[in-house]
Design a protein around this motif. Structure first.
Motif, PDB file in Angstrom:
ATOM      1  N   UNK A 102       0.837  -1.207   0.000  1.00  0.00           N
ATOM      2  CA  UNK A 102       0.000   0.000   0.000  1.00  0.00           C
ATOM      3  C   UNK A 102       0.867   1.252   0.000  1.00  0.00           C
ATOM      4  N   UNK A 103       1.909   1.249   0.850  1.00  0.00           N
ATOM      5  CA  UNK A 103       2.806   2.407   0.911  1.00  0.00           C
ATOM      6  C   UNK A 103       3.608   2.551  -0.374  1.00  0.00           C
ATOM      7  N   UNK A 104       4.011   1.417  -0.963  1.00  0.00           N
ATOM      8  CA  UNK A 104       4.770   1.462  -2.222  1.00  0.00           C
ATOM      9  C   UNK A 104       3.920   2.048  -3.345  1.00  0.00           C
ATOM     10  N   UNK A 153       2.720   6.780  -6.851  1.00  0.00           N
ATOM     11  CA  UNK A 153       1.593   7.512  -7.425  1.00  0.00           C
ATOM     12  C   UNK A 153       0.594   6.611  -8.112  1.00  0.00           C
ATOM     13  N   UNK A 154       0.491   5.354  -7.659  1.00  0.00           N
ATOM     14  CA  UNK A 154      -0.426   4.377  -8.245  1.00  0.00           C
ATOM     15  C   UNK A 154      -1.519   4.034  -7.248  1.00  0.00           C
ATOM     16  N   UNK A 155      -2.633   3.509  -7.744  1.00  0.00           N
ATOM     17  CA  UNK A 155      -3.612   2.918  -6.845  1.00  0.00           C
ATOM     18  C   UNK A 155      -3.095   1.539  -6.439  1.00  0.00           C
ATOM     19  N   UNK A 156      -3.602   1.019  -5.314  1.00  0.00           N
ATOM     20  CA  UNK A 156      -3.182  -0.307  -4.863  1.00  0.00           C
ATOM     21  C   UNK A 156      -3.525  -1.354  -5.921  1.00  0.00           C
ATOM     22  N   UNK A 157      -4.697  -1.221  -6.544  1.00  0.00           N
ATOM     23  CA  UNK A 157      -5.120  -2.189  -7.568  1.00  0.00           C
ATOM     24  C   UNK A 157      -4.178  -2.149  -8.782  1.00  0.00           C
ATOM     25  N   UNK A 209      -0.936  -3.863  -7.889  1.00  0.00           N
ATOM     26  CA  UNK A 209      -1.122  -5.325  -7.847  1.00  0.00           C
ATOM     27  C   UNK A 209      -1.139  -5.906  -9.263  1.00  0.00           C
ATOM     28  N   UNK A 210      -1.778  -5.205 -10.220  1.00  0.00           N
ATOM     29  CA  UNK A 210      -1.803  -5.651 -11.616  1.00  0.00           C
ATOM     30  C   UNK A 210      -0.389  -5.683 -12.211  1.00  0.00           C
ATOM     31  N   UNK A 211       0.384  -4.613 -11.928  1.00  0.00           N
ATOM     32  CA  UNK A 211       1.743  -4.536 -12.484  1.00  0.00           C
ATOM     33  C   UNK A 211       2.656  -5.596 -11.871  1.00  0.00           C
ATOM     34  N   UNK A 212       2.491  -5.867 -10.575  1.00  0.00           N
ATOM     35  CA  UNK A 212       3.296  -6.914  -9.934  1.00  0.00           C
ATOM     36  C   UNK A 212       3.037  -8.260 -10.590  1.00  0.00           C
ATOM     37  N   UNK A 213       1.763  -8.535 -10.872  1.00  0.00           N
ATOM     38  CA  UNK A 213       1.412  -9.806 -11.523  1.00  0.00           C
ATOM     39  C   UNK A 213       1.959  -9.872 -12.939  1.00  0.00           C
TER      40      UNK A 213
END
Length: 447
Positions: free
Chosen positions: A423-425, A430-434, A437-441
């Motif tokens: 969440x902090x990252x 400057x991204x939403x949490x969602x 999460x999409x970019x990590x995947x």
């Protein structure tokens, strides 16, 4: 020198008489009002060193007094008198600008402490400002806003939560609030909550009696006692274990602590300032920080801006830091090239002012002939001014892979800087949490 005058607003004759007698023994004059209209009339005609107002009045409430004073005489401290157990009312008054609050039945020792602190505040406001230099450097709009907020919050006794990234100067802000407030002559006690071993935490905070545990060879006061009548600054408060959070909440509520090895509580009078680089609301939502403690320490939040939001302050900060380094080492202050300053201004400084200090200390040590060049800074991921580090397109086989690699590096760096708090990252990038999460995947980093 004329005696200070305090306005007391209450519709109970017994309370008026008690406060009048107590303040009279403190060599303070009093005037009284029993209704809101009467109080507002007096406030329009006269100036007071302090105003004490009951919450409930026959024709209104004490919050109207607080708002009137904030609008027309913001330098006059106002304290709210509330019924026992009406903590929400007291907190709302503090948020509206009240200096402090008392609960009924009125504790006379607490009353005397409050009046003394308020009169010191009024006296310091009427005296010319001292020669002490403001340690908060910067002329950017965020820093000017921060200074105004500090000046206002220093006049209050409300618990304060100072939020900001690591290295942004939260302790410096806390020290400035203490220095400008009525407790300036009393101790300022800073505590790094993450640096105290959990098994020693209760003893460190509240003290212990001789023989209370193995190794307790003498009585020892705790941090609360050391900060009595002064300011206690709890840095990295989010690192407190849950069991200690319960004990801290009780100490704040009762304004008293119980040293290990005794059943007797000791009254303490501290102004509490807390800070952390973590997002406390997220810590509460994820069950790592007690919600009731969060509400108690977060009566007012003060945000310290990161360095990247006040880049225009970088030249001033750089000159100041280099001057201190030169003085400490007995050397002349080195010159810094224009291209070097441009590089500093273009860098994000995830570690904020602390990282700037470390960067300049390294450059100070490495530079030749008292002249700092871009190579002395050793800033990673920072392009040279003028495009000297532009990419050689012959080295790029596939643009998507190249961009994915840059994105992977940025996300990994943000996760490392936030101790893998996603969440902090996301907030840092400057991204939403969602979206994170999409970019990590997508990048195969979601394991």
């Amino acid at each position: 020198m004329s005696k200070p005058t305090v306005l007391i607003i209450d519709d109970e004759p017994d309370i008026l008489e008690l406060l009048d007698l107590t303040l009279g023994r403190m060599n303070v004059c009093t005037e009284s009002a029993s209704t809101l209209n009467q109080a507002l009339s007096l406030l329009r005609k006269n100036h007071y060193a302090l105003c004490l107002t009951d919450m409930r009045l026959p024709d209104g409430d004490g919050m109207s007094v607080v708002r009137h004073i904030q609008q027309h005489s913001p330098c006059t401290p106002v304290a709210m008198i509330t019924a026992y157990g009406s903590l929400d009312t007291a907190i709302n008054a503090l948020k509206a600008g009240a200096f402090d609050f008392l609960t009924k039945p009125v504790d006379l020792n607490r009353l005397r402490e409050l009046v003394s602190a308020a009169l010191k505040l009024t006296q310091s406001a009427s005296e010319p400002e001292g020669q002490e230099q403001d340690p908060l450097l910067g002329v950017s709009p965020p820093m000017e806003r921060l200074r105004k907020q500090i000046g206002k919050l220093a006049r209050s006794q409300a618990p304060l939560y100072i939020s900001g990234e690591s290295g942004s100067g939260k302790e410096l802000v806390a020290r400035r609030i203490h220095a400008l407030g009525p407790r300036t002559e009393q101790p300022f006690v800073p505590v790094n909550c993450g640096a105290i071993p959990s098994e020693l935490m209760e003893s460190e905070f509240f003290g212990h009696r001789k023989g209370s545990f193995t190794g307790a060879v003498a009585d020892k006061p705790g941090l609360f006692q050391a900060a009595n009548r002064g300011t206690l600054f709890l840095d990295e408060v989010a690192d407190l274990p849950m069991a200690m959070q319960v004990k801290l909440l009780r100490a704040i509520q009762e304004k008293a602590v119980r040293p290990l090895g005794t059943q007797q509580e000791e009254a303490v009078d501290v102004r509490l300032l807390c800070a952390t680089h973590k997002d406390l609301a997220i810590e509460v939502a994820e069950g790592r920080f007690r919600q009731d403690l969060f509400y108690r320490i977060n009566v007012i939040e003060l945000k310290v801006p990161p360095l990247r939001e006040r880049r225009e302050d970088l030249p001033l900060l750089t000159r100041h830091i280099l001057g201190k380094l030169a003085q400490r080492n007995g050397l002349p202050t080195p010159q810094i090239t224009d291209s070097c300053m441009e590089m500093l201004c273009n860098y994000r400084f995830p570690g904020n002012v602390r990282e700037l200090e470390n960067t300049l200390e390294r450059a100070f040590t490495l530079c030749e002939n008292q002249r700092i060049e871009t190579s002395d800074l050793q800033l990673s991921g920072c392009p040279s001014p003028g495009g000297d580090d532009s990419q050689d397109l012959s080295q790029i086989d596939h643009l998507e892979d190249f961009l994915d690699n840059i994105e992977r590096q940025a996300i990994t760096q943000a996760l490392e800087e936030t101790r893998w708090n996603k969440t902090a990252a996301a907030k840092r990038l400057g991204l939403t949490f969602r979206s994170l999460r999409y970019r990590l995947k997508k990048l195969g980093l979601d394991d």
